[in-house]
Design an enzyme around this catalytic site. Structure first.
Site, PDB file in Angstrom:
ATOM      1  N   GLY A  29       0.820  -1.209   0.000  1.00 55.10           N
ATOM      2  CA  GLY A  29       0.000   0.000   0.000  1.00 55.10           C
ATOM      3  C   GLY A  29       0.849   1.251   0.000  1.00 55.10           C
TER       4      GLY A  29
ATOM      5  CG  HIS B  13     -19.095  -7.688 -35.624  1.00 55.89           C
ATOM      6  ND1 HIS B  13     -19.129  -8.523 -34.537  1.00 55.89           N
ATOM      7  CD2 HIS B  13     -18.777  -8.455 -36.710  1.00 55.89           C
ATOM      8  CE1 HIS B  13     -18.850  -9.750 -34.931  1.00 55.89           C
ATOM      9  NE2 HIS B  13     -18.633  -9.741 -36.240  1.00 55.89           N
TER      10      HIS B  13
END
Ligand SMILES: Cc1cc2nc3c(=O)[nH]c(=O)nc-3n(C[C@H](O)[C@H](O)[C@H](O)COP(=O)(O)OP(=O)(O)OC[C@H]3O[C@@H](n4cnc5c(N)ncnc54)[C@H](O)[C@@H]3O)c2cc1C
Length: 465
Positions: A272, A444
């Site tokens: 962290g 697409h």
């Protein structure tokens, strides 16, 4: 040295501070930015950019190494590739240099004065800066604290010798033979995965019961599977205790309380980051705190009039794009515009393999907030583009309010899904409903069609599954 007086002083030139300073300069505000290390802060120098450069290089190498294994479904083969981390680092440093040079040019173009050195508060409107040529006093009408964050050190495993933080990991010039990563958050897993692809034997130690503990198990499962496939050992529920006496390994307490030793050439501690509130005489201005962070309101105002704080020093999520958005907002407030923090969505990405994107509320978070939701997911195994990329692990998931289908969250996991984060955030920020996404034409074949199908599936009308 003559004192400098200005309207706005920004302390720290990370993505929070430099964006704030550029916008302020553009708005005609007489602005000074002070930076102790390098323009661009953690993000450009030792964070987002260098880590993604390294991840990309590791991915490229893993791809060709896979071809060399003779196991390529594409029918591509080649002889054994080699990886030169020293060369990769030079290339990465070049990318960083171009970006930090760009920040310098942008600040100058916006007429921002850059002062290099460490700033300390004398009072709420005055700092002195230790520069190479002496102490510079700067007085400002308004001040923005953008000092960022630093890696958390474990008392039993202080940085030094084989124990390194992400900063040193991003500067290694040779791939460690055995790497132990302490902490399975996004930084540990991104770097651990990259080094495994470069050829290191990697072990990951995580104290909590699963990897990426801040995300739900559904989202992180494909990442856990890929870690296994890459041969990375993951010990969850395990605690890093200490270096071995010979400093060639880490003593770990496993979940069954048994102590084991994992041999290691390097131990990357990635447990962290903590706000950078030390060493600049925060005490002199006595601001209200929110735990370890500087407490701010919805305009990033601190408890002292005319003093703002932005970015990692103000708390979670500690992300570059949040810091920048706060910085831009504060500059406009200083310029007299009416602004307040009204963002609905701060997307977060783990550039793991596959990548994870979290935008808005997860189903768990929505239910915890007592919101009645509809939610469903569309898997990439039913997406043509994912198949052509030979990476059909993962899915896109929608979370919407049950009554009016307002999108509350979109999450996903999949190769290359980071680029869809913009579409996820845009839909949420603009208040789209499931029907809006379902009524949009997606080109697409693209991975983004998974977003369309996820909306359709949540509405109970999927086509391709
Ligand atoms: C390995 C790694 C990977 C990351 N990957 C991502 C990612 O993919 N996406 C993402 O959004 N975020 C990522 N982050 C987090 C991101 O880097 C931070 O959220 C972001 O840099 C915070 O910006 P900031 O402006 O608040 O502070 P920082 O970027 O930390 O900048 C603060 C600056 O202030 C300077 N400073 C501090 N005190 C003083 C002083 N007294 N005087 C003068 N200067 C001072 C520091 O030298 C520093 O340059 C990553 C972080 C790490 C470590």
């Amino acid at each position: 040295m003559r004192d400098i007086s200005c309207r706005l002083l920004v302390i720290g030139a990370g993505p929070g501070g430099y964006v704030c300073a550029i916008r302020a300069g553009q708005l005609g505000i007489d602005t000074v930015v002070v930076e102790a290390k390098k323009l661009g802060g953690t993000c450009l120098n030792v964070g987002c950019i260098p880590s993604k450069a390294l991840i990309h290089a590791a991915d490229e190498y893993a791809r060709v190494a896979h071809f060399a294994s003779g196991d390529s479904p594409h029918g591509i083969s080649l002889t054994a590739p080699r990886f030169d981390l020293g060369r990769t680092m030079q290339w990465k440093d070049g990318v960083v240099g171009r970006l930090t040079g760009g920040v310098s040019a942008l600040l100058k173009k916006a007429n921002v004065k850059i002062v290099e050195g460490w700033a300390r508060f004398l009072d709420g409107k005055t700092v002195d800066v230790e520069t190479e040529i002496g102490t510079q006093v700067i007085r400002a009408e308004q001040v923005v604290i953008a000092t960022g964050s630093n890696p958390v050190e474990l008392p039993a495993l202080p940085f030094g010798g084989p124990v390194i933080s992400s900063t040193e990991a991003l500067a290694l010039t040779a791939v460690p033979r055995r790497l132990v990563v302490v902490g399975a958050g996004y930084i540990g897993l991104e770097l651990g995965t990259a080094f495994a692809k470069m050829g290191a034997a990697v072990s990951v130690i995580e104290a909590l019961p699963r990897i990426l503990p801040q995300y739900d198990a559904e989202l992180t499962r494909p990442v856990a599977e890929r870690l296994r496939a890459l041969g990375i050992t993951v010990l969850t529920g395990a605690k890093a205790k200490e270096l071995t006496a010979a400093k060639d390994g880490l003593v770990v307490e496993r979940s069954d309380n048994e102590a084991v030793t994992i041999e290691a050439d390097r131990i990357l501690v990635a447990v962290g980051r903590r706000p950078a509130t030390d060493g600049w005489d925060l005490e002199a201005i006595d601001l209200d705190m929110d735990g370890p962070f500087i407490d701010v309101d919805d305009r990033c105002r601190t408890s002292m009039r005319g003093v703002y704080a932005i970015g990692d020093v103000t708390g979670e999520p500690m992300l570059a794009h949040r810091a920048s958005a706060q910085g831009e907002m504060v500059a406009e407030i200083v310029a007299g515009k009416r602004r307040a923090w009204d963002r609905v969505c701060i997307p977060a990405i783990c550039f793991t393999d596959p990548e994870v994107v979290v935008a808005g509320l997860t189903p768990e978070a929505a239910r915890a907030a007592n919101i009645e939701i509809v939610t469903d997911a569309f898997p990439f195994r039913a997406n043509g583009r994912a198949m052509t990329l030979v990476s059909d692990a993962g899915f896109i998931r929608m979370v919407a309010r049950a009554d009016d289908h307002l999108l509350l969250g979109i999450q996903g996991v999949g190769a290359g899904i980071s680029e869809l984060s913009a579409a996820f955030s845009l839909a949420i920020e603009m208040g789209a409903r499931l029907e809006d996404v379902a009524g949009t034409i997606f080109a697409h074949p693209t991975l983004s069609e998974g977003m369309l199908e996820a909306a359709l599936k949540t509405l109970g009308q999927p086509i391709h599954i």
